[in-house]
Scaffold this active site. Sequence first.
Site, PDB file in Angstrom:
ATOM      1  N   TYR A 126       0.832  -1.202   0.000  1.00  0.00           N
ATOM      2  CA  TYR A 126       0.000   0.000   0.000  1.00  0.00           C
ATOM      3  C   TYR A 126       0.869   1.255   0.000  1.00  0.00           C
ATOM      4  O   TYR A 126       0.673   2.170  -0.824  1.00  0.00           O
ATOM      5  CB  TYR A 126      -0.921  -0.003   1.219  1.00  0.00           C
ATOM      6  CG  TYR A 126      -1.615   1.317   1.467  1.00  0.00           C
ATOM      7  CD1 TYR A 126      -2.614   1.758   0.615  1.00  0.00           C
ATOM      8  CD2 TYR A 126      -1.258   2.114   2.554  1.00  0.00           C
ATOM      9  CE1 TYR A 126      -3.250   2.979   0.835  1.00  0.00           C
ATOM     10  CE2 TYR A 126      -1.897   3.323   2.778  1.00  0.00           C
ATOM     11  CZ  TYR A 126      -2.891   3.755   1.920  1.00  0.00           C
ATOM     12  OH  TYR A 126      -3.509   4.963   2.137  1.00  0.00           O
ATOM     13  N   TRP A 151      -4.430   8.359   9.744  1.00  0.00           N
ATOM     14  CA  TRP A 151      -5.432   8.033  10.764  1.00  0.00           C
ATOM     15  C   TRP A 151      -6.733   8.801  10.528  1.00  0.00           C
ATOM     16  O   TRP A 151      -7.263   9.441  11.442  1.00  0.00           O
ATOM     17  CB  TRP A 151      -4.872   8.333  12.155  1.00  0.00           C
ATOM     18  CG  TRP A 151      -3.731   7.484  12.606  1.00  0.00           C
ATOM     19  CD1 TRP A 151      -2.858   6.776  11.825  1.00  0.00           C
ATOM     20  CD2 TRP A 151      -3.312   7.251  13.966  1.00  0.00           C
ATOM     21  NE1 TRP A 151      -1.926   6.127  12.594  1.00  0.00           N
ATOM     22  CE2 TRP A 151      -2.177   6.395  13.920  1.00  0.00           C
ATOM     23  CE3 TRP A 151      -3.771   7.685  15.195  1.00  0.00           C
ATOM     24  CZ2 TRP A 151      -1.511   5.963  15.060  1.00  0.00           C
ATOM     25  CZ3 TRP A 151      -3.104   7.255  16.338  1.00  0.00           C
ATOM     26  CH2 TRP A 151      -1.987   6.407  16.272  1.00  0.00           C
TER      27      TRP A 151
END
Length: 295
Positions: A126, A151
Site C-alpha cells: 500500500y 489516521w
Amino acid sequence: MKQILVTGGSGQVGTALMHHTWPDGWQAVAPPRADLDLADPASIAAMVADRPWAAVINAGAYTAVDRAETEPVVAWQVNALGPAALAAACKAAVIPLVHVSTDYVFAGDRDGDWQVEDHTCPTSVYGASKLGGELAVRSGCPRHAIVRTAWVVSATGANFVKTMLRLGRERPSLRIVADQHGSPTSATELAAALATIAMRQVNDLDAPTGTWHFSNAGATTWHGFATEIFRQAAARGAPSPALEAITTADFPTPARRPANSLLSTASLTRDWGIVPTPWGEALGPILDDLIGQVQ
C-alpha cells in the site's frame, strides 16, 4: 460556476468534500465509479476532458492495506497508475491537481514528526503504491499539491472511531495497540484544507506547488485514541469498555504498520495559513453525528 472534480466520492474524504460548504460560485462534483474508475486510464481521460473543470481533487484510493499485500497489481493500478493518468489529463487541460497521499510512504521507524522532505521508504505494498502515485503526480502535472495524511476518521465509512464504538457495544473489554504513534485526522477538516488549497491554486497562478502534510494537532497512540473516544462517548451515554494496552507484536497483520505516523504540518501553516485543530477537539463533532451531543 467553478466546478471541481472529486474522485473517491464515496470514501471518507470524498464524502466530506461533497458535504463541505463551498463558497458561492464553487461546486464539487463526484461522479460514480461507473463513470470514473481510477483503475481505467481511459475513463479518467474522458472524465477530465468532459467539461472545463477548475481543478481535480484526487481523494480516491485503494486503501485495503492488508489486502494489498496479496493484490499488489490492483493497488498499483488505483494508487499509482490512476494518479499518473489524472496528472496527464490535468496537464493537458491546464488545471491543478490536488492529490491525497499517506504517512505510509515513510518507514515510521524513528521518533519525531516526519517532515515533508524526509526520506521516503514504504514498508508495505500500500505504501509503495501510494509513493508511486506521488511520483506520478510530481512528474506529470506542473500545477499540483500533494497532501499526506494519517489516521483518517469520520462519521461515515469504515474507520477506527466507528469500529471502537461498535466493539464497545459488543464487548466488556478491548485490547488496543499502544506502541504505534500518530495524530488522528478528521475527514471534515482535511476536506476543508483540500478545498482551500484547490481554490487558491485555481485563483492564483503563483500558488505554491509541492507536498504538504495535514493531520489534526497533537500526538497519541491507538490506545490513547481509544481512551479518548470512550471518554467522550461516555459523556454522550455510550458504553465504555475496559481497555488493555498491547504491542504491535501482539496484534500481527499482513502489512507492516508504521510505528510512528506523526506528520509535521508546519509547512502547511506557513504556505497556506491552515492551522489544524487538536485531534481531541476534532473528535467531538464526529461523535455528535454518531451518538448525539453530550447529555
